[in-house]
Design an enzyme around this catalytic site. Structure first.
Site, PDB file in Angstrom:
ATOM      1  N   ARG A 112     -29.812   1.814 -15.170  1.00 11.72           N
ATOM      2  CA  ARG A 112     -30.692   1.174 -16.134  1.00 11.72           C
ATOM      3  C   ARG A 112     -31.890   2.071 -16.476  1.00 11.72           C
ATOM      4  NH1 ARG A 112     -35.277  -2.212 -16.025  1.00 11.72           N
ATOM      5  NH2 ARG A 112     -35.237  -3.702 -17.743  1.00 11.72           N
ATOM      6  N   CYS A 143     -31.431   2.229  31.087  1.00 11.84           N
ATOM      7  CA  CYS A 143     -30.855   0.964  30.632  1.00 11.84           C
ATOM      8  C   CYS A 143     -31.734  -0.199  31.096  1.00 11.84           C
ATOM      9  CB  CYS A 143     -29.442   0.808  31.196  1.00 11.84           C
ATOM     10  SG  CYS A 143     -28.757  -0.830  30.921  1.00 11.84           S
ATOM     11  N   GLU A 180     -23.263  -5.406 -13.088  1.00 13.49           N
ATOM     12  CA  GLU A 180     -24.033  -5.215 -11.880  1.00 13.49           C
ATOM     13  C   GLU A 180     -23.097  -4.614 -10.836  1.00 13.49           C
ATOM     14  OE1 GLU A 180     -27.021  -6.245 -12.652  1.00 13.49           O
ATOM     15  OE2 GLU A 180     -28.080  -6.235 -10.737  1.00 13.49           O
ATOM     16  N   ASP A 183     -27.589  -9.629  -6.946  1.00 15.52           N
ATOM     17  CA  ASP A 183     -28.637  -8.718  -6.498  1.00 15.52           C
ATOM     18  C   ASP A 183     -28.011  -7.352  -6.246  1.00 15.52           C
ATOM     19  OD1 ASP A 183     -31.089  -7.882  -5.793  1.00 15.52           O
ATOM     20  OD2 ASP A 183     -31.187  -8.969  -3.896  1.00 15.52           O
ATOM     21  N   LYS A 204     -28.180 -18.936 -19.706  1.00 21.04           N
ATOM     22  CA  LYS A 204     -28.197 -18.185 -20.960  1.00 21.04           C
ATOM     23  C   LYS A 204     -27.820 -19.079 -22.123  1.00 21.04           C
ATOM     24  CE  LYS A 204     -26.709 -13.959 -18.653  1.00 21.04           C
ATOM     25  NZ  LYS A 204     -25.731 -12.873 -18.526  1.00 21.04           N
ATOM     26  N   ASP A 252       0.825   4.264  -2.607  1.00 21.73           N
ATOM     27  CA  ASP A 252       0.605   5.658  -2.212  1.00 21.73           C
ATOM     28  C   ASP A 252       1.684   6.574  -2.769  1.00 21.73           C
ATOM     29  OD1 ASP A 252      -1.591   4.794  -0.883  1.00 21.73           O
ATOM     30  OD2 ASP A 252      -0.685   4.833   1.117  1.00 21.73           O
ATOM     31  N   CYS A 302     -29.526  -2.083  34.023  1.00 23.78           N
ATOM     32  CA  CYS A 302     -29.166  -1.523  35.328  1.00 23.78           C
ATOM     33  C   CYS A 302     -30.088  -0.385  35.757  1.00 23.78           C
ATOM     34  CB  CYS A 302     -27.725  -1.044  35.322  1.00 23.78           C
ATOM     35  SG  CYS A 302     -27.454   0.374  34.256  1.00 23.78           S
ATOM     36  N   ASP A 345       0.832  -1.199   0.000  1.00 26.25           N
ATOM     37  CA  ASP A 345       0.000   0.000   0.000  1.00 26.25           C
ATOM     38  C   ASP A 345       0.872   1.256   0.000  1.00 26.25           C
ATOM     39  OD1 ASP A 345      -1.953  -1.822   0.169  1.00 26.25           O
ATOM     40  OD2 ASP A 345      -2.735  -1.207   2.132  1.00 26.25           O
ATOM     41  N   ALA A 346       1.986   1.171   0.740  1.00 25.82           N
ATOM     42  CA  ALA A 346       2.857   2.351   0.841  1.00 25.82           C
ATOM     43  C   ALA A 346       3.462   2.683  -0.527  1.00 25.82           C
ATOM     44  CB  ALA A 346       3.959   2.096   1.856  1.00 25.82           C
ATOM     45  N   GLU A 347       3.880   1.640  -1.254  1.00 29.45           N
ATOM     46  CA  GLU A 347       4.432   1.886  -2.593  1.00 29.45           C
ATOM     47  C   GLU A 347       3.368   2.483  -3.510  1.00 29.45           C
ATOM     48  OE1 GLU A 347       7.413  -1.448  -3.988  1.00 29.45           O
ATOM     49  OE2 GLU A 347       5.987  -2.250  -2.529  1.00 29.45           O
ATOM     50  N   LEU A 363     -35.210 -10.057 -17.289  1.00 25.03           N
ATOM     51  CA  LEU A 363     -35.134 -11.513 -17.418  1.00 25.03           C
ATOM     52  C   LEU A 363     -36.452 -12.124 -16.944  1.00 25.03           C
ATOM     53  CD1 LEU A 363     -31.757 -12.550 -15.730  1.00 25.03           C
ATOM     54  CD2 LEU A 363     -32.373 -12.937 -18.117  1.00 25.03           C
ATOM     55  N   CYS A 413     -22.632  -1.586  34.915  1.00 20.89           N
ATOM     56  CA  CYS A 413     -23.875  -2.175  34.399  1.00 20.89           C
ATOM     57  C   CYS A 413     -23.723  -3.680  34.226  1.00 20.89           C
ATOM     58  CB  CYS A 413     -24.239  -1.529  33.064  1.00 20.89           C
ATOM     59  SG  CYS A 413     -25.575  -2.386  32.218  1.00 20.89           S
ATOM     60  N   TYR A 422     -21.100  -8.622 -17.564  1.00 19.26           N
ATOM     61  CA  TYR A 422     -21.502  -9.876 -18.216  1.00 19.26           C
ATOM     62  C   TYR A 422     -22.082  -9.716 -19.609  1.00 19.26           C
ATOM     63  CZ  TYR A 422     -25.809  -8.158 -16.074  1.00 19.26           C
ATOM     64  OH  TYR A 422     -26.853  -7.366 -15.681  1.00 19.26           O
ATOM     65  N   CYS A 447     -25.579   2.998  27.548  1.00 14.90           N
ATOM     66  CA  CYS A 447     -25.609   2.936  28.995  1.00 14.90           C
ATOM     67  C   CYS A 447     -24.175   3.220  29.412  1.00 14.90           C
ATOM     68  CB  CYS A 447     -26.023   1.539  29.467  1.00 14.90           C
ATOM     69  SG  CYS A 447     -25.709   1.320  31.218  1.00 14.90           S
ATOM     70  N   LYS A 485     -26.860 -14.648 -10.526  1.00 15.89           N
ATOM     71  CA  LYS A 485     -27.705 -13.463 -10.726  1.00 15.89           C
ATOM     72  C   LYS A 485     -27.490 -12.571  -9.507  1.00 15.89           C
ATOM     73  CE  LYS A 485     -32.465 -12.198 -11.868  1.00 15.89           C
ATOM     74  NZ  LYS A 485     -32.513 -11.091 -10.927  1.00 15.89           N
ATOM     75  N   LYS A 534     -34.478 -18.837 -10.099  1.00 14.49           N
ATOM     76  CA  LYS A 534     -34.470 -18.105  -8.835  1.00 14.49           C
ATOM     77  C   LYS A 534     -34.223 -19.018  -7.639  1.00 14.49           C
ATOM     78  CE  LYS A 534     -36.304 -14.265  -8.438  1.00 14.49           C
ATOM     79  NZ  LYS A 534     -35.873 -12.858  -8.377  1.00 14.49           N
ATOM     80  N   GLU A 561     -24.592 -18.370 -14.938  1.00 11.68           N
ATOM     81  CA  GLU A 561     -23.901 -17.327 -14.165  1.00 11.68           C
ATOM     82  C   GLU A 561     -24.719 -16.980 -12.927  1.00 11.68           C
ATOM     83  OE1 GLU A 561     -23.739 -13.804 -16.579  1.00 11.68           O
ATOM     84  OE2 GLU A 561     -23.133 -14.951 -18.336  1.00 11.68           O
TER      85      GLU A 561
HETATM   86  S1  IVH Z   1     -28.644 -10.971 -18.015  1.00  9.87           S
HETATM   87  C1  IVH Z   1     -30.268  -9.648 -21.831  1.00  9.87           C
HETATM   88  N1  IVH Z   1     -26.973 -11.731 -16.171  1.00  9.87           N
HETATM   89  O1  IVH Z   1     -30.960  -9.350 -13.052  1.00  9.87           O
HETATM   90  C2  IVH Z   1     -29.600  -9.760 -20.548  1.00  9.87           C
HETATM   91  N2  IVH Z   1     -28.678 -10.223 -15.566  1.00  9.87           N
HETATM   92  O2  IVH Z   1     -33.979  -9.710 -13.168  1.00  9.87           O
HETATM   93  C3  IVH Z   1     -30.536  -9.726 -19.395  1.00  9.87           C
HETATM   94  N3  IVH Z   1     -28.606  -9.529 -13.216  1.00  9.87           N
HETATM   95  O3  IVH Z   1     -31.910  -6.406 -14.616  1.00  9.87           O
HETATM   96  C4  IVH Z   1     -29.861  -9.729 -18.091  1.00  9.87           C
HETATM   97  N4  IVH Z   1     -26.830 -10.699 -12.678  1.00  9.87           N
HETATM   98  O4  IVH Z   1     -29.609  -6.394 -13.637  1.00  9.87           O
HETATM   99  C5  IVH Z   1     -28.057 -10.983 -16.456  1.00  9.87           C
HETATM  100  N5  IVH Z   1     -25.382 -12.496 -14.653  1.00  9.87           N
HETATM  101  C6  IVH Z   1     -26.465 -11.732 -14.943  1.00  9.87           C
HETATM  102  C7  IVH Z   1     -27.087 -10.926 -13.971  1.00  9.87           C
HETATM  103  C8  IVH Z   1     -28.215 -10.193 -14.323  1.00  9.87           C
HETATM  104  C9  IVH Z   1     -27.754  -9.859 -12.247  1.00  9.87           C
HETATM  105  C10 IVH Z   1     -29.758  -8.631 -13.061  1.00  9.87           C
HETATM  106  C11 IVH Z   1     -29.898  -7.640 -14.167  1.00  9.87           C
HETATM  107  C12 IVH Z   1     -31.348  -7.680 -14.590  1.00  9.87           C
HETATM  108  C13 IVH Z   1     -31.981  -8.500 -13.533  1.00  9.87           C
HETATM  109  C14 IVH Z   1     -33.104  -9.289 -14.147  1.00  9.87           C
END
Ligand code: IVH
Length: 701
Positions: free
Chosen positions: A138, A439, A202, A119, A321, A38, A442, A34-36, A84, A462, A254, A457, A117, A345, A115
């Site tokens: 988006r 509290c 994402e 959140d 996909k 910086d 106590c 980290d120092a280098e 999706l 306590c 992705y 507290c 998904k 899901k 892949e």
């Molecule tokens: S593909 C045409 N891949 O999930 C491509 N989406 O519910 C469509 N998301 O709005 C999306 N990881 O923001 C894709 N590996 C992944 C993802 C992904 C997260 C999100 C994406 C999308 C939402 C759909």
């Protein structure tokens, strides 16, 4: 240096810093300290101060977050940012496959990429001639908001691609780490970038970073965040980029959304897309796999349902996909969902249940934290009866009332938390909540410090704080006093037998026998366990003291440096700062702890009781066999428990870390190793078994 040389030095510095930034934030494998780093940054800033006209948007100095904006401009996406369709089980995925098979015969022979998904928050990144020029949210899928200034602060987003061309870091070959995938031009094998490239990914905060962030906020008495997703989304939607800069945001990409180039054509499959983006220097998930048939893809996706806690980020499913992008394009879209992909899901980890009561916990430092008592409810295979409510402001802001039906979520390994009330479900009999003025343990008035959300507290005597302290002192990673569980700790404190941790060592059998549930044998066993704990190491005793910021790793470092607690008590902040891994906050906390008269008294009592381990610090030069080496352990070992192997390594001079990085010297692998093994392989860290560890530790001593 003449102007010309300085200019060249400047350009080289930018590339070098961007490269080290990539090693650190994308590969998680830095090659300089980290120092280098910086120092390089300071040099860059010096040149920029003299030549402000040289500064380009891909300069690493532009990551700090510029001046606040008045509003976000709108950005029209070069192609629709699609969503999706969901499937909730394997049958749902098969039904999707049947639907699209009827539309196009090529589906029959299709390959699939699976892949995670993530959140998080979708981001769309624009590159012109390899330079990051714009980033957007988006929005409605057609038009998003320009959050370029915020995204620039995200360290894993490359400001220039490809990243490491012509950059050679000290001691490395530069481009070696980039898997060479190319839209090839002749014999050239370096990744080549189109004139205009737009990628989608994402943005998110890892669970670990999120928890660390919350711990820091809590320690400072500030408001904690609800969950990683909202924190990530919230910071990217702030007009002031310094906010995003201060949050541990990261991304995974992705998809290629747009590609313009007269000479080059884009990858034709999803699998190649991921490889190509990775080769350019973008962060890309390591969890993606390609399959020749749907059933294998489903099995892989389903396997992550069980393992979702192993993902470093919150994921709400896996995406399956079709690999062939031409086929995906031909299949078209239904509404906003492309036909060529489906989300598999994970079962929801959000439920609603009744809030039966709000109770208050008093922490080791006296912080009061409210928690929810819930009507028991199952979330993801676990019965949940308690959930965090963050702080009193949160309850007020969300207007959470006792008796409310509340939404509760359990994500990753995070403690379940209340999201908010289901207002529509109210009967009118719900009771508003008022935070306690005293509290709950106590009865002393609680206090609030300027600028903090927490209530404390402040009564040093306590019992609730004392109970937490003793609980910590006797816990497995500390003095490990077997049989001294929370119930007994409470009994001892309530009976007035234990007023500080040192009192444990003067307990007599006559003291214990009158306590409920104590017979002769149990009392003897407990006293024997307490007696045995006097033999615990100095590292454990330091851990047990519960100094803010001093966990097992720091305690072990201190125990290696100081022969006993008297020596540690004499250490100044400057002394402590010499130790790697100890920063100003921890150093100050240690000095402060030893300065407290109450703590000095406890130390004196411990010493008098013979709880005074010593002897770990060796004179310089008398090195231990594992001295200076860092180990990570994964899987089950046959001759050691987790705790034992840790102590064994430490006793022979080694350090034990919890995650694998470039700084790890050895990964000790047992049965059923976890993802740490993969990581070790990826980073080229040496992998050894239990026997080799023993040989190393014993052999040389
Ligand atoms: S593909 C045409 N891949 O999930 C491509 N989406 O519910 C469509 N998301 O709005 C999306 N990881 O923001 C894709 N590996 C992944 C993802 C992904 C997260 C999100 C994406 C999308 C939402 C759909």
């Amino acid at each position: 240096m003449n102007e010309n040389d300085l200019r060249q030095r400047y350009e080289a510095l930018k590339r070098e810093i961007n490269y080290h930034n990539y090693r650190y934030h994308v590969l998680d494998s830095p090659v300089i300290s980290d120092a280098e780093f910086d120092r390089l940054m300071a040099e860059l800033k010096r040149i920029e101060a003299e030549h402000p006209d040289w500064v380009t948007p891909d300069s690493p100095s532009q990551r700090v977050g510029g001046a606040p904006l008045d509003r976000f401009e709108k950005v029209r996406h070069p192609a629709p940012i699609l969503s999706l369709a969901n499937a909730f089980d394997a049958a749902g995925v098969r039904a999707w496959f049947e639907r699209i098979r009827k539309l196009d015969a090529r589906v029959e022979r299709a390959r699939f990429v699976v892949e995670p998904k993530i959140d998080g928050l979708t981001v769309v990144l624009h590159y012109r001639d390899g330079v990051f020029v714009q980033g957007a949210t988006r929005g409605d899928g057609e038009v998003g908001e320009d959050i370029t200034a915020n995204l620039r602060t995200v360290k894993s987003i490359p400001l220039r691609i490809p990243l490491s061309e012509n950059v050679s870091a000290p001691g490395t070959a530069g481009t070696d780490d980039l898997p060479l995938f190319a839209a090839r031009k002749g014999r050239e094998s370096v990744p080549t970038v189109p004139a205009y490239l737009v990628v989608r990914g994402e943005a998110f905060i890892t669970i670990r970073d999120f928890e660390r962030l919350n711990r820091q906020l809590e320690e400072r008495g500030e408001k904690t965040y609800l969950n990683p997703r909202n924190t990530a989304a919230g910071s990217l939607r702030q007009l002031d980029p310094s906010i995003a800069a201060s949050r541990p945001l990261t991304i995974l990409v992705y998809q290629i959304v747009a590609w313009e180039d007269a000479r080059l054509s884009p990858p034709t499959t999803q699998w190649e897309t991921l490889a190509y983006l990775k080769a350019l220097g973008f962060p890309v998930t390591g969890v993606a796999r390609r399959f020749d048939d749907l059933e294998a893809a489903i099995a892989y996706a389903a396997s992550w349902t069980e393992r979702r806690n192993e993902l470093p980020f919150e994921a709400d499913g896996m995406v399956i996909k079709i690999d062939d992008l031409a086929l995906v394009a031909d299949l078209g879209v239904v509404g906003k969902d492309p036909r060529g992909a489906i989300a598999f899901k994970f079962p929801a980890r959000e439920v609603t249940t009744r809030l039966l009561d709000i109770r208050v916990n008093v922490g080791r430092t006296g912080v009061l934290t409210p928690y929810a008592v819930l009507e028991p409810v199952e979330i993801g295979g676990v019965t949940v009866e308690r959930a965090t409510l963050h702080n009193f402001d949160f309850i007020a802001e969300k207007d959470i009332r006792i008796g409310d039906r509340v939404r509760v979520k359990r994500a990753g390994d995070v403690i379940p938390y209340v999201i908010g009330p289901v207002v529509e479900a109210r009967s009118g009999r719900e009771q508003p909540y008022r935070p306690p003025k005293t509290c709950p343990s106590c009865g002393q008035p609680v206090e609030h410090f300027e600028g903090e959300v927490a209530w404390y507290c402040v009564n040093a005597a306590c019992p609730a704080q004392l109970i937490r302290n003793v609980e910590h002192f006797v816990s497995r990673g500390a003095m490990d006093i077997v049989g001294l569980g929370i119930k007994i700790v409470e009994q001892l404190v309530e009976a007035g037998l234990v007023r500080d941790v040192a009192d444990l060592y003067t307990l007599r059998k006559e003291d214990l026998l009158p306590l409920e549930g104590f017979a002769e044998k149990k009392a003897e066993n407990l006293l024997a366990a307490i007696e045995a704990s006097k033999q615990q190491s100095l590292a454990r005793l330091i851990t047990a003291l519960g100094i803010r910021g001093v966990g097992e790793v720091v305690a072990a470092d201190l125990a290696r440096r100081y022969p006993d607690l008297d020596a540690l008590a004499r250490a100044t902040q400057e002394d402590l700062l010499q130790i790697e891994g100890i920063g100003p906050n921890i150093a100050a906390a240690i000095v402060d702890w030893f300065a407290q008269p109450r703590n000095r008294q406890v130390l004196a009592k411990l010493k008098a009781a013979g709880v005074w381990p010593r002897g770990e610090a060796r004179p310089e030069g008398e090195a231990l066999p594992l001295g200076g080496l860092t180990f990570v352990v994964t899987g089950t070992l046959s001759g050691f428990t987790r705790q034992e192997v840790k102590e064994y390594i430490q006793a022979h001079g080694g350090r034990v870390a919890s995650s694998v990085s470039k700084k790890t010297d050895y990964v000790v692998v047992g049965e059923n190793p976890g993802s740490k093994l993969q990581k070790a392989r990826a980073l080229g860290v040496k992998i050894i078994g239990e026997e080799e560890l023993r040989k190393m530790a014993e052999g040389a001593s």
